[in-house]
Design an enzyme around this catalytic site. Structure first.
Site, PDB file in Angstrom:
ATOM      1  N   THR A  28     -28.679  66.292 -10.865  1.00  0.00           N
ATOM      2  CA  THR A  28     -27.286  66.781 -10.347  1.00  0.00           C
ATOM      3  C   THR A  28     -26.657  64.971 -10.505  1.00  0.00           C
ATOM      4  O   THR A  28     -26.588  65.208  -9.049  1.00  0.00           O
ATOM      5  CB  THR A  28     -26.604  67.808 -10.631  1.00  0.00           C
ATOM      6  OG1 THR A  28     -27.608  68.954 -11.128  1.00  0.00           O
ATOM      7  CG2 THR A  28     -25.393  67.944 -11.313  1.00  0.00           C
ATOM      8  N   ASP A  81     -33.371  63.216  -7.518  1.00  0.00           N
ATOM      9  CA  ASP A  81     -31.961  63.547  -7.259  1.00  0.00           C
ATOM     10  C   ASP A  81     -31.178  62.949  -6.418  1.00  0.00           C
ATOM     11  O   ASP A  81     -31.911  61.994  -5.414  1.00  0.00           O
ATOM     12  CB  ASP A  81     -32.198  65.157  -7.174  1.00  0.00           C
ATOM     13  CG  ASP A  81     -30.782  65.724  -6.962  1.00  0.00           C
ATOM     14  OD1 ASP A  81     -29.348  65.159  -7.130  1.00  0.00           O
ATOM     15  OD2 ASP A  81     -30.312  66.748  -6.817  1.00  0.00           O
ATOM     16  N   GLY A  82     -30.251  62.803  -7.079  1.00  0.00           N
ATOM     17  CA  GLY A  82     -29.604  61.749  -5.344  1.00  0.00           C
ATOM     18  C   GLY A  82     -28.986  62.445  -4.147  1.00  0.00           C
ATOM     19  O   GLY A  82     -29.349  63.737  -3.837  1.00  0.00           O
ATOM     20  N   GLU A 103     -30.260  73.110  -7.020  1.00  0.00           N
ATOM     21  CA  GLU A 103     -31.208  71.563  -6.862  1.00  0.00           C
ATOM     22  C   GLU A 103     -32.375  71.871  -5.789  1.00  0.00           C
ATOM     23  O   GLU A 103     -33.762  71.442  -6.153  1.00  0.00           O
ATOM     24  CB  GLU A 103     -30.400  70.956  -6.520  1.00  0.00           C
ATOM     25  CG  GLU A 103     -28.978  70.109  -6.876  1.00  0.00           C
ATOM     26  CD  GLU A 103     -28.257  69.519  -7.002  1.00  0.00           C
ATOM     27  OE1 GLU A 103     -27.230  68.672  -7.595  1.00  0.00           O
ATOM     28  OE2 GLU A 103     -27.651  69.183  -5.556  1.00  0.00           O
ATOM     29  N   LYS A 121     -25.114  55.969   1.123  1.00  0.00           N
ATOM     30  CA  LYS A 121     -25.246  56.670   0.981  1.00  0.00           C
ATOM     31  C   LYS A 121     -25.451  57.746   2.212  1.00  0.00           C
ATOM     32  O   LYS A 121     -26.889  58.335   3.734  1.00  0.00           O
ATOM     33  CB  LYS A 121     -25.612  57.416   0.393  1.00  0.00           C
ATOM     34  CG  LYS A 121     -25.103  57.566  -1.394  1.00  0.00           C
ATOM     35  CD  LYS A 121     -23.896  58.322  -1.124  1.00  0.00           C
ATOM     36  CE  LYS A 121     -23.274  58.164  -2.275  1.00  0.00           C
ATOM     37  NZ  LYS A 121     -24.273  59.166  -3.722  1.00  0.00           N
TER      38      LYS A 121
END
Ligand code: 5RP
Length: 217
Positions: A28, A81-82, A103, A121
């Site tokens: 997401t 996923d991030g 998740e 990140k």
């Protein structure tokens, strides 16, 4: 290159990990939204996806990608996923989009977790990004008091209800050097559904979007 362009570059590079005729685990967030666009471009070659949120499900469906329930799937070759932060051990803080519990469940089923991030990140120590904790609504104040005892400053994310009907506490001022221990400790507080530390299930592969293109770690 903008941050979003770096996210997009990482997301499209993750297509390499998608196996033919497989069901793909989909995370997401804004980086994953690029990945979903990428999946759309090869949708004839996959069976479909297991999604980690209502938002991703909606976008996958719009692109004509079939959605499978996780309970109907024995295994997933890959989950993409991030993350909000990731350290050199591939441990992550996730849940900025409040989808952390689903998740973590989908990631648990997948053989490989491919994390797609832009270079902003990457951190040495997790914790500048407030750690999201999903909490059963009636336990909110109790859990907040217990988190204060652990040295964190929990802030109630006003107006947000998760896809599971729960609330989020964002825990500020943690410097997380023992991520596995903290993940376990917070999860043991009664009323916590899960927290956004992904240390016990860290990423297997990290694709970092940089101004010089995607780099795989
Ligand atoms: C959602 C998440 C996301 O992966 C995380 O917030 C990163 O989001 P973005 O790709 O928009 O930067 O954990 O719950």
């Amino acid at each position: 290159m903008t941050q979003d362009e770096m996210k997009k570059a990482a997301a499209w590079a993750a297509l390499e990990y998608v196996e033919k005729d497989s069901i793909v685990g989909v995370g997401t967030g804004s980086t994953v939204n690029h990945f979903i666009d990428a999946l759309g471009s090869i949708k004839e070659t996959i069976r479909g996806a297991v999604s980690s949120s209502e938002a991703s499900t909606e976008k996958l469906k719009q692109l004509g990608i079939e959605i499978f329930e996780l309970n109907d799937v024995d295994s997933l070759s890959v989950y993409v996923d991030g993350a909000d932060e990731i350290n050199a051990q591939n441990e992550m803080i996730k849940g900025g989009g409040a989808a952390l519990t689903r998740e973590k469940i989908v990631a648990a089923v997948a053989k490989q977790f491919v994390c797609i991030v832009d270079e902003t990140k990457q951190v040495d120590v997790l914790g500048d990004f407030p750690l999201p904790v999903e909490v059963i609504p009636m336990a909110r104040s109790y859990v907040a008091r217990e988190i204060v005892k652990l040295g964190g400053d929990p802030v109630y994310r006003q107006g947000v209800i998760t896809d599971n009907g729960n609330v989020i506490l964002d825990v500020h001022n943690l410097s997380i050097t023992e991520a596995k221990n903290l993940e376990q400790t917070i999860n043991q507080i009664v009323g916590v559904v899960t927290n956004g530390l992904f240390a016990h299930r860290a990423a297997n592969t990290v694709i970092v979007g940089t101004p010089n293109g995607p780099k795989t770690l």
